[in-house]
Design an enzyme around this catalytic site. Structure first.
Site, PDB file in Angstrom:
ATOM      1  N   GLN A  60      21.967  -7.511  24.555  1.00  0.00           N
ATOM      2  CA  GLN A  60      22.803  -6.470  25.125  1.00  0.00           C
ATOM      3  C   GLN A  60      22.081  -5.756  26.261  1.00  0.00           C
ATOM      4  OE1 GLN A  60      23.146  -2.804  22.898  1.00  0.00           O
ATOM      5  NE2 GLN A  60      25.354  -2.854  23.049  1.00  0.00           N
ATOM      6  N   GLY A  61      22.734  -5.644  27.395  1.00  0.00           N
ATOM      7  CA  GLY A  61      22.162  -4.898  28.511  1.00  0.00           C
ATOM      8  C   GLY A  61      22.999  -3.662  28.790  1.00  0.00           C
TER       9      GLY A  61
ATOM     10  N   GLU B 193      33.344  -2.070  14.010  1.00  0.00           N
ATOM     11  CA  GLU B 193      32.393  -2.223  12.911  1.00  0.00           C
ATOM     12  C   GLU B 193      31.627  -0.958  12.563  1.00  0.00           C
ATOM     13  OE1 GLU B 193      33.850  -5.820  12.694  1.00  0.00           O
ATOM     14  OE2 GLU B 193      32.292  -5.176  11.300  1.00  0.00           O
TER      15      GLU B 193
ATOM     16  N   SER C 110      23.647   8.128  18.626  1.00  0.00           N
ATOM     17  CA  SER C 110      22.738   8.872  17.755  1.00  0.00           C
ATOM     18  C   SER C 110      23.533   9.754  16.788  1.00  0.00           C
ATOM     19  CB  SER C 110      21.820   9.753  18.597  1.00  0.00           C
ATOM     20  OG  SER C 110      22.565  10.826  19.145  1.00  0.00           O
ATOM     21  N   ASN C 111      22.849  10.237  15.752  1.00  0.00           N
ATOM     22  CA  ASN C 111      23.554  11.078  14.785  1.00  0.00           C
ATOM     23  C   ASN C 111      24.059  12.372  15.418  1.00  0.00           C
ATOM     24  OD1 ASN C 111      23.094   9.072  12.999  1.00  0.00           O
ATOM     25  ND2 ASN C 111      22.001  10.319  11.491  1.00  0.00           N
ATOM     26  N   GLU C 112      23.407  12.794  16.479  1.00  0.00           N
ATOM     27  CA  GLU C 112      23.907  13.978  17.183  1.00  0.00           C
ATOM     28  C   GLU C 112      25.228  13.642  17.886  1.00  0.00           C
ATOM     29  OE1 GLU C 112      20.632  13.039  17.031  1.00  0.00           O
ATOM     30  OE2 GLU C 112      20.375  14.667  15.593  1.00  0.00           O
TER      31      GLU C 112
ATOM     32  N   SER D 228      21.769   0.067  27.596  1.00  0.00           N
ATOM     33  CA  SER D 228      20.936   1.255  27.806  1.00  0.00           C
ATOM     34  C   SER D 228      20.015   1.093  29.007  1.00  0.00           C
ATOM     35  CB  SER D 228      20.071   1.512  26.574  1.00  0.00           C
ATOM     36  OG  SER D 228      20.869   1.838  25.489  1.00  0.00           O
TER      37      SER D 228
END
Lengths: 383, 391
Positions: B126-127, B245, B376-378, B129
Site C-alpha cells: 500500500q502506498g 472490514e 488511529s484511536n484518536e 501514508s
C-alpha cells in the site's frame, strides 16, 4: 444467533416506554414522586400491572404472562431510561422470582396473582448488616413452635421493606437457609423505613418471634435458589443500568452541544468530545454483554456466570459513564435540580445492591485457569 | 433474540474449524502460534491453500471468487482462522486493492489483476501514508503528471508494510494540485515495485524487526491504463477501502489465543514455589481482560447480526478502538508473566529462556502499532463523537 427483538418484544418496549415516558417526562416529576412515601407512584404501579408488566416472568397458571428474561430485560432497560422509581426488579424479578421458583402451587397463586394485578407489593428481605451479597442467611433464625414457624433477627437494608405487603424472608434452619413468607401486619415485625441516596426506599426489618409461612416444601437449603434469583436480578439490573447509561450519555451529549464556555459550545473542545466518545464505547460494550446474559438466561445456559459477567461489565461501565456524565456537565451535574446526577446515583445503587465489579471479577478470577477461552455461543452458555 | 447459532451456522463453523486445522500446513500454524515471523513463501503457501478451497476472498463478488456469505459467516470464517493460528489472507490483497478493483476497476483490470490478487501471485503493498500525511491522508504530496501515455510519479511513501515482499504497489497520487478541496485531485495508480525509479528503504522498528518501509519515486513512468477507476476520484476509493472490514479489525480470535497462551505460561512460571497462575492479582487481571474481550466479541456479533441490510451498525466504530486496546493489553499481559525472562529477547541457542518469553516484549512493542494504523484511536474517537454523538 441474532440480537434483534421480535415484534412482540418491540411492542412491549414501546408500550412500557410510552407509559413510563409519560409518568416521568421530566426529572421534576420523578423528584415529586420520590419526595413522598412510598417513593414510587402507586398509580403508575397499577398501570404497569394493567399492562401485564408486573406478572411478566410468571407462569400463566400463577397469574402471570409466561414471558422470559429477555422481556424482563426490555422492561428493566426502559425503567432505567427514565429512572422510574417503581420497584420492578426488586419486587417482580427478585422477590417474585423466588416465590415463583420455590413456592407451592397454592403459594404461587396466592402471592404472585396479587403482585401481578398490582394489589400487593412484594419485597425480598435477604440482605443483612453483617453480610455482603451472600446467597445464604445468617442473622435471622427460624424455629418451629408447634405447627408455626417463627423468625427472629434483623434484615437490612431491605429495598421497599416498609411498603411491602408481603416479605420474602431468608432465615437459618437446621437444614440451611430456608425462605419464608411474612405478612406485613404480622406480630413481632418492626419495619423502619428510610430514603436511599437514589430516591428509593429501604428499611430495617426486625423480626421478634414473628410468625412465618415456609415457602415451598421442606427445609432443604435454598441457597442455590437464592443465587439463581439473584443472577436473574443481576441481569435485569444490568439492563436497567444500560437504560440509565443511555440517557446519561444522551443528556451529556446534548449539554455539550448547547452549553457555551469561552464563547463557544463545549463540543468545540476535543478533550471533552473524546471523553464522551469513550462513554459511548463503555455503554455499547455493556449493552452487548447485558443483552447476551438475558439470552443465556432465556436458553437455560449457565445463568449464574453469565450474570456475573454482565455485572462486571455494567459495573465498570456504570461507574465510568456516571462519573463522566457529571464531570462533563460541570457544577450543574451535582445539583439535585438537574437529572444527570440522579442517574449516577441510581447506577451507584445498582452497583451495590447485588454485587459490584470487584466482587464479580473475584468470582471470575477463581475459575479463570480452568478453561482456555470464553466462547459466548458455546457450552456452558447455550444450555 | 436468539443466542444459539442456527444448525446451518453450527455446521458452517465446524466446517471452517476442520478445514483450518487440517488443511493449512501445521508448520505455518506453529510459526504463528509461536509468534514468529512467517517467510514470504509461507504467506503465499497459506493463501494458496485457502484460495484453492475458495476461502481466501469470500467477501469479493461471486464472479471473482466471492462466496455471497452473510456478515455472520464472514465473522465466523475470520474468527476460526485466528483461533486456528492460520495467517489471514494478505490484507493488502484481500481486503484493500482487491475489492477496489472489483468495484471500480475496468473489465480489463479485473481480469488482469483479480485472480492473481486472490492467489497471491501478485503481492500488493500500500502506498498511502507519507511523512506529512498519516491519519491526515488528504495532505499527501506525491505527484503524478501526465506525459503522453504515461503518468510520471515523484514523491515518497512511508509505513509501507511488507513492501520488501511486494510485487506491485497501489498508490495514492496527486493528479490535480489545483483542486479546491485537497481530497479532490487525488488518483489511484498501480505499478510494479521493480519499475525504474522506485527505491525501497527499510525502516527498523523498536521490536528489532523489519516490516515497514519507505518507498521513494523518482520519475517513475506508469502506463495510463494503470489508473484505477476515474482520474481524481482516488479519495473515494481510499475511503471505500479503509471503511472495509472494520469488523475484522477487532481481531477477537487472535486476542483470545494470546490470553489462552498467557494462562498456559502463567502455570509454567513458578514464583516462591507457587505457579504464577495462582496469584490472585494475575487471575483477576485475566478475568477482567477476558470479560472485556467477551463484551467486544458480543459487540462484533451484534454488528454482524444487525448489518444485513448493508448499513454500517453504529457500534462498529467501537470495534477498532477497543479491539486494538485489548490486543495491546494481551501482549502486555504476556510480558508481565515473562517478568525478568522477558529481557532475553534476542537470546539464541544457548539460552534457557523459553521462546514465548523471548518474543513477548518485541511483540508488545510491535503491537503499539495497532492503535495507530487503520485510523488511529484518536481518529476513531473523533468519528464516534462526530457521527454518532453529533458532537
Amino acid at each position: 444467533m441474532d440480537f434483534t427483538y421480535d415484534s412482540e418484544q418491540n411492542d412491549l418496549r414501546e408500550a412500557v416506554a410510552g407509559l413510563l415516558g409519560r409518568a416521568y417526562s421530566d426529572s421534576e416529576q420523578r423528584r415529586r414522586v420520590t419526595a413522598t412515601d412510598p417513593g414510587f407512584d402507586e398509580k403508575t404501579w397499577a398501570r404497569l400491572a394493567e399492562m401485564g408488566v408486573l406478572g411478566l416472568p410468571f407462569a400463566e397458571e400463577d397469574g402471570g404472562m409466561g414471558a422470559g428474561p429477555i422481556e424482563v430485560a426490555v422492561v428493566a432497560e426502559e425503567v432505567g431510561r427514565v429512572l422510574a422509581p417503581e420497584p420492578f426488579v426488586e419486587a417482580v424479578v427478585l422477590a417474585g422470582g423466588l416465590v415463583s421458583a420455590v413456592g407451592t402451587a397454592a403459594q404461587r397463586a396466592a402471592v404472585l396473582g396479587p403482585l401481578a394485578e398490582g394489589g400487593s407489593v412484594l419485597a425480598l428481605a435477604h440482605a443483612e448488616p453483617a453480610a455482603r451479597w451472600s446467597t445464604s442467611a445468617a442473622g435471622v433464625t427460624a424455629t418451629q413452635d408447634g405447627g408455626t414457624w417463627r423468625l427472629s433477627g434483623v434484615k437490612e437494608p431491605v429495598p421497599n421493606g416498609a411498603r411491602a405487603d408481603v416479605l420474602v424472608v431468608s432465615a437459618v434452619t437446621d437444614g440451611g437457609t430456608a425462605l419464608f413468607l411474612v405478612q406485613g401486619d404480622a406480630e413481632g415485625l418492626t419495619r423502619t423505613g428510610y430514603r436511599t441516596h437514589d430516591g428509593g426506599r429501604a428499611a430495617n426489618v426486625t423480626l421478634d418471634g414473628t410468625p412465618a409461612e415456609l415457602l415451598g416444601e421442606g427445609t432443604a437449603d435454598r441457597s442455590a435458589d437464592v443465587e439463581r434469583a439473584q443472577a436473574l436480578a443481576r441481569i435485569a439490573y444490568s439492563a436497567e443500568a444500560v437504560g440509565a447509561m443511555d440517557t446519561a450519555l444522551k443528556t451529556t451529549a446534548e449539554y455539550l452541544k448547547t452549553r457555551k464556555q469561552f464563547g463557544v459550545t463545549l463540543n468545540r473542545f476535543q478533550a471533552l468530545t473524546f471523553r464522551a466518545a469513550d462513554m459511548y464505547v463503555s455503554l455499547e460494550l455493556a449493552r452487548s454483554t447485558a443483552l447476551w446474559a438475558s439470552m443465556v438466561a432465556d436458553t437455560g445456559g449457565d445463568v449464574v456466570t453469565a450474570a456475573v459477567r454482565a455485572r462486571l461489565q455494567t459495573s465498570r461501565a456504570g461507574r465510568h459513564v456516571g462519573k463522566e456524565a457529571i464531570q462533563l456537565h460541570g457544577g450543574i451535574g451535582v445539583t439535585a435540580e438537574y437529572s444527570v446526577g440522579h442517574y449516577t446515583s441510581r447506577l451507584t445503587a445498582i452497583d451495590h445492591l447485588l454485587g459490584d465489579g470487584d466482587w464479580a471479577a473475584d468470582r471470575l478470577a477463581a475459575t479463570v485457569d480452568s478453561y482456555p477461552t470464553v466462547d459466548p455461543l458455546g457450552a456452558p452458555y447455550t444450555g | 433474540m436468539r443466542l444459539q447459532l442456527s444448525p446451518e451456522m453450527e455446521a458452517f463453523r465446524d466446517e471452517m474449524r476442520t478445514f483450518f486445522t487440517t488443511q493449512v500446513p501445521q508448520e505455518i500454524r506453529d510459526t504463528i502460534a509461536a509468534h514468529r515471523h512467517l517467510t514470504r513463501d509461507q504467506y503465499v503457501q497459506a493463501q494458496r491453500v485457502l484460495n484453492d478451497a475458495g476461502l481466501a476472498v469470500p467477501h469479493w463478488p461471486v464472479e471473482w471468487g466471492g462466496k455471497d456469505w452473510t456478515p455472520l459467516q464472514r465473522h465466523i470464517w475470520r474468527e476460526e482462522m485466528q483461533l486456528a493460528n492460520v495467517p489471514e489472507p494478505l490484507a493488502f490483497n484481500a481486503s484493500m486493492i482487491g475489492p477496489v478493483i472489483a468495484s471500480f476497476g475496468n473489465q480489463e483490470q479485473k481480469e488482469r489483476f483479480l485472480p492473481k490478487t486472490a492467489s497471491l501471485e501478485i503481492w500488493w503493498c500500500q502506498g498511502f501514508s507519507e511523512p506529512d500525511a498519516g491519519s491526515d491522508l488528504a495532505s499527501l504530496r506525491t505527484t503524478a503528471v501526465r506525459d503522453g501515455d504515461d503518468w510520471v510519479v515523484n514523491g515518497q511513501k512511508t509505513w509501507t508494510t511488507l513492501g520488501q515482499y511486494a510485487d506491485w504497489i497501489f498508490c495514492l497520487v496527486r493528479t490535480d494540485p489545483t483542486a479546491e478541496k485537497k481530497q479532490r485531485g487525488i488518483s489511484m495508480l498501480v505499478f510494479p515495485m521493480d519499475t525504474p525509479g522506485v527505491t525501497l528503504r527499510p525502516i527498523q522498528l523498536i521490536d528489532g524487526g523489519h516490516e515497514v518501509n519507505e518507498v521513494f519515486f523518482e520519475d517513475v513512468r506508469v502506463p495510463a491504463e494503470n489508473l484505477i477507476g476515474e482520474e481524481n476520484r482516488g479519495w473515494d476509493y481510499a475511503k471505500f477501502l479503509l471503511g472495509n472490514e472494520r469488523v475484522g479489525i477487532a481481531r477477537v480470535g487472535a486476542t483470545k489465543k494470546l490470553i489462552s497462551q498467557a494462562k498456559t505460561h502463567a502455570r509454567e512460571v513458578v514464583v516462591d514455589g507457587r505457579p504464577l497462575s495462582e496469584d490472585p492479582r494475575l487471575t483477576a487481571r485475566i478475568a477482567e481482560l477476558e470479560n472485556e474481550l467477551l463484551a467486544l466479541e458480543l459487540t462484533a456479533l451484534r454488528v454482524v447480526a444487525n448489518s444485513a441490510d448493508g448499513k454500517p451498525h453504529p457500534a462498529s466504530s467501537v470495534l477498532k478502538l477497543r479491539g486494538s486496546e485489548l490486543q495491546q493489553a494481551a501482549t502486555e499481559l504476556l510480558v508481565d508473566i515473562a517478568g525478568p525472562l522477558s529481557v532475553a529477547s534476542f537470546a539464541d541457542g544457548g539460552s534457557q529462556v523459553p521462546q514465548w518469553a523471548r518474543v513477548a516484549t518485541p511483540e508488545y512493542l510491535n503491537y503499539r502499532k495497532v492503535s495507530i494504523y487503520g485510523g488511529s484511536n484518536e481518529v476513531q474517537r473523533t468519528i464516534i463523537a462526530g457521527t454518532i454523538l453529533g458532537l
